[in-house]
Design a protein around this motif. Structure first.
Motif, PDB file in Angstrom:
ATOM      1  N   ASP A  77       0.911  -1.252   0.107  1.00 19.90           N
ATOM      2  CA  ASP A  77      -0.036  -0.211  -0.018  1.00 19.90           C
ATOM      3  C   ASP A  77       0.906   1.305  -0.035  1.00 19.90           C
ATOM      4  N   ARG A  78       0.470   2.186  -0.916  1.00 19.07           N
ATOM      5  CA  ARG A  78       1.119   3.432  -1.100  1.00 19.07           C
ATOM      6  C   ARG A  78       0.270   4.528  -0.736  1.00 19.07           C
ATOM      7  N   PHE A  79       0.601   5.603   0.180  1.00 16.24           N
ATOM      8  CA  PHE A  79      -0.470   6.651   0.449  1.00 16.24           C
ATOM      9  C   PHE A  79       0.430   7.885   0.883  1.00 16.24           C
ATOM     10  N   PRO A  80      -0.258   8.979   0.972  1.00  7.56           N
ATOM     11  CA  PRO A  80       0.509  10.178   1.545  1.00  7.56           C
ATOM     12  C   PRO A  80       0.296  10.304   2.991  1.00  7.56           C
ATOM     13  N   LEU A  81       0.984  11.235   3.651  1.00  4.75           N
ATOM     14  CA  LEU A  81       0.906  11.503   5.037  1.00  4.75           C
ATOM     15  C   LEU A  81      -0.447  11.681   5.429  1.00  4.75           C
ATOM     16  N   ALA A  82      -1.367  12.035   4.769  1.00  2.01           N
ATOM     17  CA  ALA A  82      -2.672  12.176   5.419  1.00  2.01           C
ATOM     18  C   ALA A  82      -3.516  11.426   4.648  1.00  2.01           C
ATOM     19  N   PRO A  83      -3.696  10.197   4.703  1.00  2.00           N
ATOM     20  CA  PRO A  83      -4.196   8.969   3.851  1.00  2.00           C
ATOM     21  C   PRO A  83      -5.815   9.040   4.115  1.00  2.00           C
ATOM     22  N   GLU A  84      -6.362   8.658   2.779  1.00  2.41           N
ATOM     23  CA  GLU A  84      -7.914   8.498   3.021  1.00  2.41           C
ATOM     24  C   GLU A  84      -8.064   7.002   3.327  1.00  2.41           C
ATOM     25  N   LYS A  85      -9.402   6.941   3.838  1.00 10.04           N
ATOM     26  CA  LYS A  85      -9.616   5.514   3.968  1.00 10.04           C
ATOM     27  C   LYS A  85      -9.841   4.555   2.885  1.00 10.04           C
ATOM     28  N   PRO A  86      -9.411   3.368   2.796  1.00  3.85           N
ATOM     29  CA  PRO A  86      -9.408   2.444   1.708  1.00  3.85           C
ATOM     30  C   PRO A  86     -10.846   2.264   1.399  1.00  3.85           C
ATOM     31  N   GLY A  87     -11.020   1.391   0.333  1.00  2.56           N
ATOM     32  CA  GLY A  87     -12.527   1.209  -0.205  1.00  2.56           C
ATOM     33  C   GLY A  87     -12.943   0.286   0.494  1.00  2.56           C
ATOM     34  N   THR A  88     -12.214  -0.726   1.138  1.00  5.19           N
ATOM     35  CA  THR A  88     -12.898  -1.840   1.950  1.00  5.19           C
ATOM     36  C   THR A  88     -11.927  -1.814   3.324  1.00  5.19           C
ATOM     37  N   ILE A  89     -12.669  -2.671   4.147  1.00  2.48           N
ATOM     38  CA  ILE A  89     -11.937  -2.514   5.395  1.00  2.48           C
ATOM     39  C   ILE A  89     -11.050  -3.760   5.575  1.00  2.48           C
ATOM     40  N   ASP A  90      -9.755  -3.545   5.620  1.00  6.39           N
ATOM     41  CA  ASP A  90      -8.712  -4.700   5.756  1.00  6.39           C
ATOM     42  C   ASP A  90      -7.556  -4.133   6.253  1.00  6.39           C
ATOM     43  N   TRP A  91      -6.334  -4.881   6.305  1.00  3.05           N
ATOM     44  CA  TRP A  91      -5.119  -4.542   7.046  1.00  3.05           C
ATOM     45  C   TRP A  91      -4.787  -2.971   6.709  1.00  3.05           C
ATOM     46  N   ARG A  92      -5.091  -2.385   5.508  1.00  4.62           N
ATOM     47  CA  ARG A  92      -4.655  -1.046   5.176  1.00  4.62           C
ATOM     48  C   ARG A  92      -5.557  -0.068   5.996  1.00  4.62           C
ATOM     49  N   SER A  93      -6.837  -0.236   6.292  1.00  6.23           N
ATOM     50  CA  SER A  93      -7.536   0.242   7.322  1.00  6.23           C
ATOM     51  C   SER A  93      -7.015   0.637   8.695  1.00  6.23           C
ATOM     52  N   TYR A  94      -6.281  -0.358   9.384  1.00  5.85           N
ATOM     53  CA  TYR A  94      -5.810  -0.074  10.732  1.00  5.85           C
ATOM     54  C   TYR A  94      -4.145   0.594  10.464  1.00  5.85           C
ATOM     55  N   VAL A  95      -3.487   0.293   9.342  1.00  2.07           N
ATOM     56  CA  VAL A  95      -2.402   0.890   9.180  1.00  2.07           C
ATOM     57  C   VAL A  95      -2.556   2.490   8.768  1.00  2.07           C
ATOM     58  N   ARG A  96      -3.431   2.725   8.161  1.00  4.64           N
ATOM     59  CA  ARG A  96      -3.464   4.224   7.622  1.00  4.64           C
ATOM     60  C   ARG A  96      -4.304   4.803   8.890  1.00  4.64           C
ATOM     61  N   GLY A  97      -5.185   4.259   9.485  1.00  4.03           N
ATOM     62  CA  GLY A  97      -6.053   4.720  10.583  1.00  4.03           C
ATOM     63  C   GLY A  97      -4.940   5.259  11.683  1.00  4.03           C
ATOM     64  N   MET A  98      -3.971   4.166  11.970  1.00  6.53           N
ATOM     65  CA  MET A  98      -3.101   4.296  13.160  1.00  6.53           C
ATOM     66  C   MET A  98      -2.293   5.546  12.766  1.00  6.53           C
ATOM     67  N   ILE A  99      -1.868   5.552  11.665  1.00  5.38           N
ATOM     68  CA  ILE A  99      -0.830   6.745  11.043  1.00  5.38           C
ATOM     69  C   ILE A  99      -1.704   8.182  11.486  1.00  5.38           C
ATOM     70  N   VAL A 100      -2.941   8.130  11.223  1.00  2.00           N
ATOM     71  CA  VAL A 100      -3.643   9.380  11.591  1.00  2.00           C
ATOM     72  C   VAL A 100      -4.079   9.632  12.932  1.00  2.00           C
ATOM     73  N   SER A 101      -4.437   8.411  13.509  1.00  3.74           N
ATOM     74  CA  SER A 101      -4.932   8.644  14.963  1.00  3.74           C
ATOM     75  C   SER A 101      -3.530   8.948  15.722  1.00  3.74           C
TER      76      SER A 101
END
Length: 358
Positions: A77-101
């Motif tokens: 998964d590649r994404f900017p410092l302020a990522p958006e939610k992925p289209g489906t809930i999977d491992w990317r949701s947790y990684v991106r969400g933790m970076i934001v949180s």
């Protein structure tokens, strides 16, 4: 176990990116001994960390971009410092969400994640993933957030990025757990005490064979039912209710059952902590058995396949110990506490394989 997993993560990182990582973080999974579905009711819980968990190898990469590899899925998964939610809930949701949180991202990172927790087993693989990522982010910027801050960020990730209205137990147990100890955690104020598990006790986990799914199941429904019960009783949470108050109320049958489980489960957690301190394995096992019956009959989060495993283990263990479902329910793992040295006997008697926690 954690050292081997961290070494594996470092090797996977070097193979993917051509250089050694700057650091490798680790977070364990957890098993909850008693205190199920009470963390979001401000209750008391008694979890402990397991040896298995999640490792995240990292190095600083592009200034404005993350590049994350989930080695166990063969996905990136590649994404900017302020990522958006992925289209489906999977491992990317947790990684991106933790970076934001966490709010710790100052620049992008390259990261390779791997783990040895079975997903859907009820051993909190999602909290382990979140805390491992949070620790990597903190190490990369030289920050030192306390376990409560990491746990709260991981809980926000579950709520806002994965759609699971969980309490704080899993995240606190993962962030602040101590090997060989059960954590008596007050989910109202996040204060906790580490209670050593006697060396002549064994704690082990076996998978039921039924994969757990909190979003697809009824976890969020149970939380809404508990909140409705508290509102009807005129209190802030079921932590403040008594059995008499619930039984004397006008709650409908299902809501009454949910509330009775929570009130009794908080009392069971207190009793279990006392039995642990007294090294009373028979009393501790009786508490586990009562807890499973309540989850099965009052809270209705067990399933027949899990009940069968629990019944078989109870019979094999006898009076010195006990077993129950652990985790949010609807499948997952069963935890057993019994006399040390009986692991091989139980495996033969039950025909099951155990993951040793203590």
């Amino acid at each position: 176990m954690s050292d081997r997993l961290k070494e594996k993560a470092a090797n996977l990182f070097a193979a993917r990116f051509g250089s050694a990582p700057q650091g490798v973080s680790f977070a364990p999974g957890r098993v909850n001994l008693i205190g199920e579905h009470v963390d979001y009711n401000d209750g008391l819980v008694l979890p402990m960390p397991v040896r298995e968990g999640t490792a995240a190898a990292w190095s600083k990469g592009d200034v404005d971009r993350f590049e994350v590899v989930a080695a166990d899925f063969g996905q990136e998964d590649r994404f900017p410092l302020a990522p958006e939610k992925p289209g489906t809930i999977d491992w990317r949701s947790y990684v991106r969400g933790m970076i934001v949180s966490c709010g710790l991202a100052r620049s992008g990172l390259r990261m390779v994640i791997t783990g040895d927790l079975s997903r859907g087993s009820g051993l909190s693989s999602s909290a382990s993933l979140c805390i491992a990522v949070g620790r990597a982010l903190a190490d990369a910027v030289g920050a030192d957030p306390g376990p409560a801050d990491l746990a709260k960020a991981a809980q926000r990730t579950e709520h806002e990025w994965a759609g699971v209205a969980c309490g704080i137990m899993d995240q606190m147990a993962v962030a602040a757990g101590q090997a060989g100890h059960a954590m008596l955690l007050d989910c109202r104020d996040l204060s906790f005490e580490q209670r050593e598990v006697p060396q002549d006790w064994a704690v082990a986990v076996t998978e039921s064979g039924v994969s757990r799914g909190l979003v697809d199941g009824e976890y969020n429904t149970r939380r809404r039912q508990c909140e409705a019960a508290a509102a009807a009783l005129g209190i802030g949470s079921l932590r403040d209710a008594s059995v008499h108050q619930v039984e004397a109320s006008a709650l409908d049958g299902v809501t009454r059952q949910r509330a009775l489980h929570v009130v009794a489960e908080i009392a069971r957690t207190r009793a279990a902590a006392a039995a642990l301190a007294a090294r009373d394995l028979a009393a501790f096992g009786e508490i586990l058995r009562a807890g499973h019956a309540s989850l099965r009959d009052l809270f209705e989060v067990s399933v027949p396949a899990v009940d069968t495993v629990v019944d078989e283990l109870q019979q094999a263990i006898g009076p010195m110990g006990g077993a129950r479902m652990t985790g949010g329910g609807f499948g997952g793992a069963v935890v057993a506490v019994f006399e040390a040295g009986r692991m091989a006997d139980l495996e033969r008697a039950s025909g099951r394989t155990f993951l040793r926690v203590h």
